[in-house]
Write a protein that holds these residues in place. Structure first.
Motif, PDB file in Angstrom:
ATOM      1  N   ALA A 111       0.851  -1.200   0.000  1.00 31.59           N
ATOM      2  CA  ALA A 111       0.000   0.000   0.000  1.00 31.59           C
ATOM      3  C   ALA A 111       0.881   1.242   0.000  1.00 31.59           C
ATOM      4  O   ALA A 111       1.119   1.863   1.038  1.00 31.59           O
ATOM      5  CB  ALA A 111      -0.938  -0.019   1.202  1.00 31.59           C
ATOM      6  N   ASP A 112       1.360   1.626  -1.190  1.00 29.02           N
ATOM      7  CA  ASP A 112       2.339   2.707  -1.282  1.00 29.02           C
ATOM      8  C   ASP A 112       1.789   4.051  -0.821  1.00 29.02           C
ATOM      9  O   ASP A 112       2.547   4.942  -0.462  1.00 29.02           O
ATOM     10  CB  ASP A 112       2.867   2.819  -2.717  1.00 29.02           C
ATOM     11  N   GLY A 113       0.475   4.213  -0.819  1.00 29.87           N
ATOM     12  CA  GLY A 113      -0.119   5.466  -0.355  1.00 29.87           C
ATOM     13  C   GLY A 113      -0.264   5.554   1.149  1.00 29.87           C
ATOM     14  O   GLY A 113      -0.714   6.576   1.671  1.00 29.87           O
ATOM     15  N   LEU A 114       0.113   4.493   1.873  1.00 28.82           N
ATOM     16  CA  LEU A 114      -0.064   4.467   3.328  1.00 28.82           C
ATOM     17  C   LEU A 114       1.277   4.321   4.057  1.00 28.82           C
ATOM     18  O   LEU A 114       1.360   3.713   5.113  1.00 28.82           O
ATOM     19  CB  LEU A 114      -1.004   3.321   3.731  1.00 28.82           C
ATOM     20  N   ARG A 115       2.310   4.922   3.499  1.00 34.22           N
ATOM     21  CA  ARG A 115       3.647   4.790   4.076  1.00 34.22           C
ATOM     22  C   ARG A 115       4.089   6.012   4.870  1.00 34.22           C
ATOM     23  O   ARG A 115       5.211   6.044   5.379  1.00 34.22           O
ATOM     24  CB  ARG A 115       4.654   4.516   2.956  1.00 34.22           C
TER      25      ARG A 115
END
Length: 317
Positions: A229-233
């Motif tokens: 989940a690259d948007g939740l890093r």
């Protein structure tokens, strides 16, 4: 520290009306009977994600002199596209700093909206953005750590409350906390009996740990970058942490396999293409039912900008 109010969110809704899509609540007839489910598909926004709401509100609040100086943003992808899109609508030059591991589709889309993209190692994105601000004399539009951004994202919660006033549970992804802060602020003000629960990947579970500890807990970027989940890093800021500790009812985490499975369900059962970050809410609904209140549930599907190869892999193509 002043928190965003429902009046701030209503003002943001008036400000961005016409520039964003008022996304519907989509009923999910395949869901559990005792947990009726609606999806809030922010993947239907022009840039494919909720971030346009906050970016549009933040740029609308700038005076003309500030806009002429241009804007700078740093982002793993969706905020980058949002700022680029909003800047184009205002005729404002935009420089966007993105990690060099960002999915190519997000880089290409950001450039297509007219922004100058600067690729850097993920750990350097914030520092590089501040260097550009100083060099260009531009205005920084942060991805979550700003009341105007939070208020813009809060318009999602405002719409949920208007469309389903008897909602009992809202599931919302958590990263830097701008989306969850805004949604929780609106829902708690208008539907105080509803629970708002955040969802994040197990591999980037710093927000849950921070809320349990009562203070911000740092996870190195090398740990957070492991999740699909690259948007939740991202990590919470002091501002978003202050919102979540008073307005969020809790956070649950989900595994990488559960995220992938939820992406498949959204595609095959609800005909929605979603990125991993947008699927975490459904992953929690499907796999963490014992940790959640039962009843009428709304899931914020935060975005649909998924790499084609990843989507093909998830769907078994």
């Amino acid at each position: 520290m002043e928190l965003v109010t429902i009046d701030d969110i209503r003002a943001a809704a008036d400000r961005i009306r016409g520039a964003i899509v008022r996304t519907p609540l989509l009923a999910s007839p395949w869901a559990d009977e005792d947990r009726p489910l609606w999806l809030k598909p922010e993947s239907l926004q022009p840039i494919g994600a909720f971030k346009l709401r906050g970016a549009q509100n933040a740029l609308a609040r700038l005076d003309e002199a500030s806009r002429r100086r241009g804007v700078v943003a740093y982002s793993s992808g969706n905020h980058a596209q949002a700022v680029a899109y909003a800047a184009r609508s205002f005729g404002v030059p935009a420089h966007i700093v993105m990690p060099d591991v960002t999915p190519q589709i997000k880089i290409d889309n950001t450039r297509a909206y007219g922004a100058e993209v600067v690729l850097v190692p993920i750990a350097e994105r914030e520092a590089a953005a501040y260097e550009l601000v100083e060099k260009l004399g531009a205005v920084l539009v942060p991805p979550f750590d700003h009341p105007d951004v939070i208020a813009g994202q809060g318009t999602i919660g405002l719409e949920i409350a208007e469309d389903l006033p008897d909602v009992e549970l809202v599931l919302v992804p958590v990263s830097g906390g701008g989306l969850s802060s805004g949604v929780a602020s609106a829902v708690k003000a208008l539907c105080p009996s509803a629970a708002v629960v955040g969802v994040e990947p197990e591999l980037a579970g710093d927000a849950r740990e921070s809320l349990r500890a009562g203070e911000l807990v740092d996870w190195p970027i090398e740990l957070r970058a492991r999740t699909i989940a690259d948007g939740l890093r991202s990590q919470l800021s002091e501002l978003t942490f202050a919102h979540l500790r008073t307005r969020l009812d809790g956070i649950v985490t989900v595994s990488e396999d559960e995220i992938r499975s939820a992406m498949g369900v959204l595609a095959t059962r609800s005909r929605l293409v979603t990125e991993p970050s947008g699927a975490v809410g459904l992953a929690a609904y499907l796999h963490r039912a014992g940790d959640l209140p039962r009843g009428r549930t709304v899931i914020v599907v935060s975005g649909g900008n998924v790499d084609r190869a990843l989507l093909a892999d998830v769907l078994g193509a």
